[in-house]
Design a protein around this motif. Structure first.
Motif, mmCIF file in Angstrom:
data_model
loop_
_atom_site.group_PDB
_atom_site.id
_atom_site.type_symbol
_atom_site.label_atom_id
_atom_site.label_comp_id
_atom_site.label_asym_id
_atom_site.label_seq_id
_atom_site.Cartn_x
_atom_site.Cartn_y
_atom_site.Cartn_z
ATOM 1 N N GLU A 291 0.819 -1.227 0.000
ATOM 2 C CA GLU A 291 0.000 0.000 0.000
ATOM 3 C C GLU A 291 0.843 1.263 0.000
ATOM 4 O O GLU A 291 0.501 2.252 -0.635
ATOM 5 C CB GLU A 291 -0.907 0.028 1.232
ATOM 6 N N ASP A 292 1.943 1.242 0.738
ATOM 7 C CA ASP A 292 2.803 2.428 0.840
ATOM 8 C C ASP A 292 3.350 2.858 -0.510
ATOM 9 O O ASP A 292 3.642 4.032 -0.730
ATOM 10 C CB ASP A 292 3.971 2.170 1.788
ATOM 11 N N PHE B 12 1.862 3.209 -3.186
ATOM 12 C CA PHE B 12 0.927 4.029 -3.941
ATOM 13 C C PHE B 12 0.633 5.376 -3.294
ATOM 14 O O PHE B 12 -0.313 6.052 -3.663
ATOM 15 C CB PHE B 12 -0.347 3.233 -4.228
ATOM 16 N N ASP B 13 1.471 5.800 -2.384
ATOM 17 C CA ASP B 13 1.394 7.147 -1.827
ATOM 18 C C ASP B 13 1.683 8.117 -2.965
ATOM 19 O O ASP B 13 2.684 7.985 -3.670
ATOM 20 C CB ASP B 13 2.446 7.282 -0.721
ATOM 21 N N LEU B 14 0.804 9.088 -3.174
ATOM 22 C CA LEU B 14 0.975 10.026 -4.290
ATOM 23 C C LEU B 14 2.315 10.737 -4.262
ATOM 24 O O LEU B 14 2.845 11.116 -5.295
ATOM 25 C CB LEU B 14 -0.160 11.044 -4.320
ATOM 26 N N GLY B 15 2.887 10.890 -3.079
ATOM 27 C CA GLY B 15 4.194 11.528 -2.974
ATOM 28 C C GLY B 15 5.281 10.778 -3.737
ATOM 29 O O GLY B 15 6.234 11.390 -4.213
ATOM 30 N N ASN B 16 5.123 9.470 -3.891
ATOM 31 C CA ASN B 16 6.107 8.681 -4.635
ATOM 32 C C ASN B 16 6.065 8.965 -6.131
ATOM 33 O O ASN B 16 6.996 8.621 -6.847
ATOM 34 C CB ASN B 16 5.895 7.190 -4.400
ATOM 35 N N GLU C 243 5.460 12.088 -7.419
ATOM 36 C CA GLU C 243 5.618 13.524 -7.611
ATOM 37 C C GLU C 243 6.420 13.827 -8.875
ATOM 38 O O GLU C 243 6.144 14.782 -9.582
ATOM 39 C CB GLU C 243 6.291 14.128 -6.384
ATOM 40 N N TYR D 212 12.471 6.276 -4.752
ATOM 41 C CA TYR D 212 11.663 5.333 -3.975
ATOM 42 C C TYR D 212 12.047 3.890 -4.332
ATOM 43 O O TYR D 212 12.273 3.065 -3.452
ATOM 44 C CB TYR D 212 10.169 5.571 -4.235
#
Length: 87
Positions: free
Chosen positions: A62-63, A65-69, A71, A79
């Motif tokens: 899940e981590d 798919f953090d939008l910050g990855n 950017e 990442y």
């Protein structure tokens, strides 16, 4: 053979080019957002992450798919580099 972060970036660029052959050359660079640009749609992002996980031997969770990855291409490359290093 250990690959550098530049290799990860090239793998991302290669995936985007293969997935979206209509993109003009040079329209995607290290600062291109994978969320707001037309480089990939949401399914393309999912496929890219699966491709990178398989290529570099890390599990997608899940981590990832953090939008910050997503950017930028460079952010995603860092990442992936961290994940494959076990960080």
């Amino acid at each position: 053979m250990v690959q550098s972060i530049a290799d990860v970036r090239e793998a991302i660029f290669g995936f985007i080019a293969a997935r979206n052959p209509g993109l003009p050359p040079g329209s995607v660079d290290g600062q291109t957002s994978l969320v707001t640009s037309d480089a990939l749609d949401s399914i393309g992002i999912l496929d890219l992450m699966m491709h990178l996980g398989e290529r570099y031997g890390f599990e997608i969770d899940e981590d990832a798919f953090d939008l910050g990855n997503f950017e930028s291409v460079d952010t995603l490359a860092h990442y992936v580099d961290d994940r494959r290093s076990g960080s």
